[in-house]
Enzyme design. Structure first.
Site, short mmCIF file in Angstrom:
data_model
loop_
_atom_site.label_atom_id
_atom_site.label_comp_id
_atom_site.label_asym_id
_atom_site.label_seq_id
_atom_site.Cartn_x
_atom_site.Cartn_y
_atom_site.Cartn_z
CE LYS A 55 47.61 -9.28 -25.17
NZ LYS A 55 46.64 -9.31 -26.27
CD GLN A 99 45.88 -7.06 -29.08
OE1 GLN A 99 46.71 -7.81 -28.57
NE2 GLN A 99 44.76 -6.73 -28.47
CG ASP A 122 44.62 -14.83 -28.14
OD1 ASP A 122 44.73 -14.56 -26.93
OD2 ASP A 122 44.80 -13.99 -29.05
#
Ligand code: NAD
Length: 298
Positions: A55, A99, A122
């Site tokens: 990422k 994460q 997200d």
């Protein structure tokens, strides 16, 4: 013989990434604004380390300001919340991602809900989930995996799915539920299946669109697929295979690709399908968050 189209997620993601990179350069030049993405990783989970590294690399490749915060596995929840508060108030940062999965002592909900909805790239904040499920998709940050799946479905069936039946296998908050909401918004008739669904093959056989997000290798076979269906395989499963007498590990999806290709119109492979699109949609969401922060998008 297989006539199905192999949906090339890698190529589509590369094309989209190029657009994001060009738009980022224009944003810097015209408005002096550089999108910023902060990724928080807690603990040493090897798969998470790889995802986070990718990422960060991709964000830099798009021209973003990219920071990674690596916290010890035993970090106190208050320290995590303090860091998120700092990032929420940092003007250089437009997208924040923590994460998952988190170590057991941390409360996932408290942590994901502490991210500002405006920086929730997200799409896990209740505000963004609420916007998505109430049909205000244009105003929401949509979770990256289903957002990527939707773009691939649109490529093959158009943006209006009126008259089509869609079956989503899996009801997770990250994939299954938001996927169902997006398909519904696009006017598909949606059935969400899960581990308690009776006669799953029978339900899937009725579907013009199948999205499998389960985590069971090759569960959905060609016998389950309606002729001409579009099949999106979200699953990522590591399995052991014998090659020349040696045991090797390889990635496989939830769909048995070869048999599905005998019947379907189009199928995503694993790897090279949904995976590359997911990370690209994260970049898309971050660029959008930056533009929104400057009032350049409504
Ligand atoms: P999850 O474990 O949270 O959810 C799995 C879902 O599958 C559950 O809703 C469960 O009810 C359902 N299920 C389990 N067994 C079933 C069965 N026998 N029949 C029908 N339904 C069943 O998983 P998730 O986070 O939604 O991820 C699903 C898969 O997608 C995993 O393989 C994951 O690694 C993969 N994934 C891939 C990406 C990507 O970018 N490609 C992103 C997220 C998840």
């Amino acid at each position: 013989m297989s006539n199905a189209i192999r949906i090339d997620g890698k190529a589509k993601a590369a094309e989209l990434s190029e657009q994001i990179t060009a738009e980022t350069a224009a944003l810097k030049e015209q408005h002096g604004l550089q999108p910023g993405l902060a990724v928080v990783i807690i603990g040493e989970d090897p798969a998470s380390q790889v995802y986070v590294r990718n990422k960060g690399k991709r964000a830099e490749g798009c021209g973003f300001y990219s920071v990674q915060h690596s916290l010890d596995a035993d970090v106190a929840q208050d320290a995590v919340l303090e860091l998120i508060d700092e990032l929420n108030n940092d003007d250089r940062i437009h997208g924040i991602l923590v994460q998952l999965p988190l170590p057991d002592h941390l409360d996932e909900q408290t942590i994901t809900q502490s991210i500002s909805p405006a920086k929730d790239v997200d799409g896990f904040h209740f505000i963004n989930i609420g916007k998505l499920t109430s049909g205000n998709v244009a105003d929401a940050f949509v979770p990256c995996t289903p957002a990527g799946c939707m773009l691939m479905i649109e490529d093959h069936l158009g943006a209006d799915l009126s008259g089509l039946k869609a079956v989503v296998i899996g009801r997770s908050n990250i994939v299954g539920k938001p996927m169902g909401a997006l398909l519904l918004k696009a006017n598909a008739t949606v059935t969400t299946c899960h581990s308690r669904t009776p006669d799953l093959p029978g339900v899937v056989r009725d579907a013009d669109i199948v999205v499998a997000a389960v985590g069971r290798p090759n569960m959905v076979t060609g016998e389950w697929i309606k002729p001409g269906a579009v099949v999106i395989d979200v699953g990522i499963n590591r399995v052991e295979v014998e090659v020349d007498g040696e045991t090797r590990s390889k990635l496989t999806g939830d769909v048995d690709y070869d048999s599905a290709c005998e019947v379907a119109k189009a199928v995503t492979p694993v790897p090279g399908g949904v995976g590359p699109m997911t990370i690209t949609m994260l970049m898309f969401n971050t660029l959008r968050a930056a533009r929104l922060s400057a009032g350049l998008e409504s």
